[in-house]
Design a protein around this motif. Structure first.
Motif, PDB file in Angstrom:
ATOM      1  N   LEU A 145      39.142   2.577  18.939  1.00  0.00           N
ATOM      2  CA  LEU A 145      37.869   3.178  18.586  1.00  0.00           C
ATOM      3  C   LEU A 145      36.597   2.513  19.579  1.00  0.00           C
ATOM      4  O   LEU A 145      36.420   1.240  18.919  1.00  0.00           O
ATOM      5  CB  LEU A 145      37.708   3.228  17.100  1.00  0.00           C
ATOM      6  N   LEU A 146      36.227   3.013  20.321  1.00  0.00           N
ATOM      7  CA  LEU A 146      35.030   2.308  21.221  1.00  0.00           C
ATOM      8  C   LEU A 146      33.734   2.932  20.766  1.00  0.00           C
ATOM      9  O   LEU A 146      33.700   4.146  20.850  1.00  0.00           O
ATOM     10  CB  LEU A 146      35.582   2.608  22.872  1.00  0.00           C
ATOM     11  N   LEU A 147      32.909   2.056  21.010  1.00  0.00           N
ATOM     12  CA  LEU A 147      31.347   2.318  20.518  1.00  0.00           C
ATOM     13  C   LEU A 147      30.731   1.995  21.405  1.00  0.00           C
ATOM     14  O   LEU A 147      30.537   0.800  21.916  1.00  0.00           O
ATOM     15  CB  LEU A 147      31.285   1.669  19.000  1.00  0.00           C
ATOM     16  N   ALA A 148      29.652   2.830  21.744  1.00  0.00           N
ATOM     17  CA  ALA A 148      28.530   2.570  22.655  1.00  0.00           C
ATOM     18  C   ALA A 148      27.220   2.192  21.524  1.00  0.00           C
ATOM     19  O   ALA A 148      27.077   3.004  20.856  1.00  0.00           O
ATOM     20  CB  ALA A 148      27.991   3.463  23.601  1.00  0.00           C
ATOM     21  N   VAL A 149      26.903   0.968  21.740  1.00  0.00           N
ATOM     22  CA  VAL A 149      25.919   0.461  20.798  1.00  0.00           C
ATOM     23  C   VAL A 149      24.784  -0.078  21.288  1.00  0.00           C
ATOM     24  O   VAL A 149      24.955  -1.068  22.583  1.00  0.00           O
ATOM     25  CB  VAL A 149      26.651  -0.511  19.642  1.00  0.00           C
ATOM     26  N   ASP A 150      23.657  -0.048  20.718  1.00  0.00           N
ATOM     27  CA  ASP A 150      22.471  -0.984  21.108  1.00  0.00           C
ATOM     28  C   ASP A 150      22.113  -1.512  19.991  1.00  0.00           C
ATOM     29  O   ASP A 150      21.474  -0.939  18.902  1.00  0.00           O
ATOM     30  CB  ASP A 150      21.267   0.227  21.534  1.00  0.00           C
TER      31      ASP A 150
END
Length: 143
Positions: free
Chosen positions: A48-53
């Motif tokens: 499970l890959l997340l793009a996060v800021d």
């Protein structure tokens, strides 16, 4: 330009991921609960890959490899952040993951009525295979 990074999800992020999917993803799954998300993360920590800021989730993709095939699920981007390359970056990270395992082809689950999703997958170079149909059966406590 938006500043974000792509990282594997952590078990303690399960509730935030579910909240994100309710707002940004199409459809629901039998595994859409904190236990389901945590089981995925604990079973395959990089799937499970997340793009996060910071702590804010901007996008997700599940990049699962079962030793035979590469499967993609839950590609979703915050509706306010779409068309900024986040989905493409998530797919690039997923493809790199598959390459590291020797994967040969990736497939994606896309709902029939999800025209936005179908357009995104087509733009990413994926094509529909009409000869296949998904067959399912709930297991264990879900049946």
């Amino acid at each position: 330009m938006i500043d974000y990074e792509i990282l594997p999800a952590r078990p303690e992020q399960a509730a935030a991921v579910l909240e994100f999917w309710r707002a940004a993803a199409e459809g629901t799954s039998i595994s859409d609960d904190p236990d389901g998300v945590r089981i995925l993360i604990e079973r395959d920590p990089g799937a499970l890959l997340l793009a996060v800021d910071g702590d804010r989730i901007l996008g997700t993709v599940i990049a699962g490899f079962d030793g035979w095939r590469c499967h993609l699920y839950r590609l979703a981007v915050d509706p306010r952040m779409r068309r900024r390359g986040i989905g493409s970056a998530l797919l690039t990270a997923a493809h790199r993951r598959f390459d590291s395992f020797g994967g040969r082809r990736a497939d994606a689950m896309v709902l029939e009525h999800n025209e936005t999703g179908q357009s995104a997958w087509k733009a990413a170079g994926y094509r529909r295979e009409d000869q296949w149909r998904r067959w399912v059966k709930p297991l264990g406590r879900a049946s």
